[in-house]
Design a protein around this motif. Structure first.
Motif, PDB file in Angstrom:
ATOM      1  N   LYS A 235       1.039  -1.016  -0.052  1.00  0.00           N
ATOM      2  CA  LYS A 235       0.001  -0.035   0.027  1.00  0.00           C
ATOM      3  C   LYS A 235       0.972   1.193  -0.036  1.00  0.00           C
ATOM      4  N   SER A 236       0.711   2.108  -0.954  1.00  0.00           N
ATOM      5  CA  SER A 236       1.514   3.284  -1.021  1.00  0.00           C
ATOM      6  C   SER A 236       0.597   4.420  -0.425  1.00  0.00           C
ATOM      7  N   HIS A 237       1.146   5.538   0.007  1.00  0.00           N
ATOM      8  CA  HIS A 237       0.465   6.525   0.612  1.00  0.00           C
ATOM      9  C   HIS A 237       1.207   7.955  -0.198  1.00  0.00           C
ATOM     10  N   ALA A 238       0.303   8.859  -0.297  1.00  0.00           N
ATOM     11  CA  ALA A 238       0.690  10.008  -0.967  1.00  0.00           C
ATOM     12  C   ALA A 238       1.899  10.709  -0.139  1.00  0.00           C
ATOM     13  N   ASP A 239       2.157  10.519   1.427  1.00  0.00           N
ATOM     14  CA  ASP A 239       3.098  11.205   1.959  1.00  0.00           C
ATOM     15  C   ASP A 239       2.907  10.396   3.414  1.00  0.00           C
TER      16      ASP A 239
ATOM     17  N   ALA B  70      -0.430  11.094   5.250  1.00  0.00           N
ATOM     18  CA  ALA B  70      -1.376  10.145   4.542  1.00  0.00           C
ATOM     19  C   ALA B  70      -1.411   8.834   5.310  1.00  0.00           C
ATOM     20  N   ALA B  71      -0.257   8.265   5.175  1.00  0.00           N
ATOM     21  CA  ALA B  71       0.070   6.991   5.973  1.00  0.00           C
ATOM     22  C   ALA B  71      -0.433   7.136   7.428  1.00  0.00           C
ATOM     23  N   ARG B  72       0.106   8.077   8.198  1.00  0.00           N
ATOM     24  CA  ARG B  72      -0.344   8.276   9.517  1.00  0.00           C
ATOM     25  C   ARG B  72      -1.807   8.323   9.650  1.00  0.00           C
ATOM     26  N   ALA B  73      -2.500   8.879   8.746  1.00  0.00           N
ATOM     27  CA  ALA B  73      -3.830   9.057   8.941  1.00  0.00           C
ATOM     28  C   ALA B  73      -4.568   7.598   8.840  1.00  0.00           C
TER      29      ALA B  73
END
Length: 126
Positions: free
Chosen positions: A7-11, A14-17
């Motif tokens: 799973k990739s996150h924008a930053d 975003a990963a933290r959320a």
């Protein structure tokens, strides 16, 4: 051989959320009917009597006091279990907030879900 999903996150935010939300969704909910019944029984215990407690005593063929003692013991055990689960949730969210990378966040989340799985694999009190 299984495929590894990444799973990739924008930053990092975003990963933290994503992982903070995942932690909150991970713990199973107690069905509302069971939760309501537990609260009614607890209210009856505090009053010293009630139709649900009497029905349970009749069904089990025991005294009302035995049922009251059983409900008190179950309530204390449930409170201790819930306190431990809440502490684990808070620790997981703190680890996620302090994590340097999304991989560290994922590790905090998977450690938390593994702990939940272990806790919920034991028979639940009534």
């Amino acid at each position: 051989m299984g495929k590894l999903r990444i799973k990739s996150h924008a930053d990092r935010a975003a990963a933290r959320a994503h992982y903070l939300d995942a932690v909150d969704r991970a713990a199973p909910d107690v069905p509302s009917l069971i939760a309501a019944r537990r609260e009614v029984k607890w209210a009856e215990v505090q009053a010293g009597d009630g139709p649900i407690l009497r029905a349970e005593a009749d069904a089990l063929g025991c005294s009302l006091q035995s049922v009251i003692d059983s409900v008190i013991a179950a309530r204390l055990q449930w409170c201790e279990s819930e306190a431990a689960r809440e502490a684990a949730r808070i620790r997981a969210k703190t680890r996620i907030r302090n994590a340097e990378t999304p991989a560290d966040m994922h590790r905090a989340y998977t450690d938390y879900t593994a702990a939940l799985e272990a806790a919920f694999s034991c028979p639940e009190e009534r």
